[in-house]
Design an enzyme around this catalytic site. Sequence first.
Site, PDB file in Angstrom:
ATOM      1  N   GLU A  36      50.957  35.998  39.350  1.00 20.54           N
ATOM      2  CA  GLU A  36      49.491  35.620  39.827  1.00 20.54           C
ATOM      3  C   GLU A  36      49.636  34.513  40.588  1.00 20.54           C
ATOM      4  O   GLU A  36      49.067  34.554  42.028  1.00 20.54           O
ATOM      5  CB  GLU A  36      48.522  35.353  38.563  1.00 20.54           C
ATOM      6  CG  GLU A  36      47.295  34.993  39.047  1.00 20.54           C
ATOM      7  CD  GLU A  36      46.336  34.526  37.909  1.00 20.54           C
ATOM      8  OE1 GLU A  36      45.337  33.937  38.249  1.00 20.54           O
ATOM      9  OE2 GLU A  36      46.752  34.451  36.887  1.00 20.54           O
ATOM     10  N   ASP A  37      50.337  33.609  40.678  1.00 20.62           N
ATOM     11  CA  ASP A  37      50.344  32.165  41.115  1.00 20.62           C
ATOM     12  C   ASP A  37      51.491  31.864  42.194  1.00 20.62           C
ATOM     13  O   ASP A  37      51.646  30.861  42.827  1.00 20.62           O
ATOM     14  CB  ASP A  37      49.965  31.013  40.376  1.00 20.62           C
ATOM     15  CG  ASP A  37      48.606  31.273  39.549  1.00 20.62           C
ATOM     16  OD1 ASP A  37      47.702  31.918  40.181  1.00 20.62           O
ATOM     17  OD2 ASP A  37      48.416  30.873  38.604  1.00 20.62           O
TER      18      ASP A  37
END
Length: 765
Positions: free
Chosen positions: A113-114
């Site tokens: 996700e990051d």
Amino acid sequence: MAYWRRTPRQMQAATESVAVAPASPVGEKAAKPPRSRMMRQYDLVERVRSYNPDTNEDLLNRAYVYAMKAHGTQTRASGDPYFSHPLEVAAILTNLKLDDATIVAALLHDTIEDTEATRAEIDTIFGHEIGALVEGLTKLKRLELVSREAKQAENLRKLLLAIAQDVRVLLIKLADRLHNMRTLEFVPHASRRRIAEETLDIYAPLAGRMGMQEMREELEDLSFHTLDPEAYAVVMQRLDSLAERNRNLISEIESQLSKNLQKNGIAARVYGRRKQPFSIWTKMERKSVGFEQLSDIYGFRVVIPDVEACYRALGVVHTTWPVVPGRFKDYISTPKQNDYRSLHTTVIGPGKQRVELQIRTEEMNQIAEFGIAAHAFYKDGVGSPTELLNRESNAFAWLRHTVGILSESANPEEFLEHTKLELFHDQVFCFTPKGKLIALPRQANVIDFAYAVHTDVGNSAVGCKINGKFAPLSSELQNGDEVEVLTSQAQSAPPSAWESLAVTGKARAAIRRATRTAVRDQYAGLGRRIVDRLFARAKIEYADDKLKGALPRLARASIEDVMASVGRGELKASDVARAMYPDYKEERLVRYGAKKSLAVKLKLKADPHHPARAASVIPVRGINSDLPVKFAPNGGAVPGDRIVGIVTPGEGITIYPIQAPALRDFEEEPERWLDVRWDIDETMPQRFPARIKVDNVNEPGSLAQVATVIAEHDGNIDNISMSRRSPDFTELTIDLEVYDLKHLSAIIAQLRAKAVVARVERVNG
């Protein structure tokens, strides 16, 4: 990317290079207190090895380094390196003694996700199992949804679907949320409240549903502290004061319990425990009582080696101190749905204090504290965690049931509503006549019970017996009730009003689905009659097999879809004929002016003995017809009237009397006109809507006289409105329900005979 085993000194240096800020130069302002140092690589390995000597150290080391490098210089709102978050999540999971794959997935859970990491890369380096766990936790960042509730629902939807494949996804997600809540003070105030509400709405009860009571309590208290800090402070102050006053009493109860059990040959571990602030606050609100009126702020757990000793310990307790009636519960013989097992009882102990006791084995205590995490996922030869839980866990069975609701929810908000309903409830246990145990939420009724037994039972329920006595389906159930649901094959779908009566998400979803299906079937039935009528009039043959071949031309997936579209007015019957017979030409109606148009288009009441005539018209029954039929909104229609049907797209057909002025509005749309006839069953009289206007003398009792005439002649007033036309007269507009034109005419005649009535006339829409 290369990976290697390192010495403790190398690990420490690598960690400190990311985690520790350089010292402030002399002369600058005093820096903030130094942050606690992150867990080192070898510390993590040692924590896992403490409960799993066969841990894969190389896998843990590689995951630690990969996650640390992937997050790089990213920081959290607190200013800490971002990598500290997945590391703390992994630490929480080591307290639950989880397997290597879960710990590794916790370290990696934010990488997709990051960071620039991908699922394919994680699969390549760490294997498909860990990649699937990480993917299951990835949020739906790019999903454009209409509301925050919808986004929350979609994230929960994906989470639950991932859990159905591997329950460890849930454990990581809960640990992730717990650490986020522990550091919530660094988040902006607006986001802080939203996160706390979401935690209290979804994640805390989800932890409770999985039997993870300690995690649930911490999540609740952290949310409570954020959402209502004043109430939290008040409760904590009262608890601390109470603890100071009762310090000796608690140790005395623990000592007496231990001595009495030991005297009877029962080895037990006894310890006192106070309730958490949020639990106390909600109980005060729910029961509308003050803090001083709560009698079970402190509870005592008695942990015993085996089940048989639990019941012996219960006997010792009950013969030593007086029992508080109605407070004994046996969750060993009847476990809760989250696998919780224990004996609960309350006695009047030393100092005349109420003492709440929970008696359980060590294994039950582990499950009570850690829930599904107490199952030994890292054991060899037990299959996958999901397979293990399928065999051992009722809590996981609830999860699968919740995922089943996914297919029954029409939109994300509806799913979120149902899931919240399932999460927030204590339970009541009832039985079928054959002795099958059915667990339901408190305040559930027989409708919920019926759908818990089977959807078909719920859909066809018409009555019930509770403990052998007839009762309404809306009756609230109590613990131990034996419920027999009475069904009828004549009822294929439940009344839509049941949705507001049902408590469980399963029942509401099933009722909503059955209602949608019933409406669709009504439209399909109407569509089929319209199609049959056109084919009979055009003298061409209709066959389902032939229509099936024409489905692509109509852009419909099934014959039922075609018929429902025709019934809703979205598709013309002539389009169906043209799709089946490309050379079909529709008969065009010629307009000769208003009156001639009606005369050409409309049929009189059909002769039921004339088959050709009967085939060309659609029968109309009463208000509760199996067709989506409405009556003219301003006046209705009754048997005896010559009638015509007007198709309204998306709504079905509206029946008008032939003399209704509103029909002029449809003169330019002949394709919307339908030939209809009354189809009345003389053995089962039905009521139909009609409207009359009454000019009434304005004097006391005049309205009562009008209502009395209608009631004496078996008419039903559905609605009434009044307007003052002059000082002496009031105009009444009355919506009636009558059996037919003869019945309506008789009521009008009797009203005209009353002295208080100046004029009566029927309103034709």
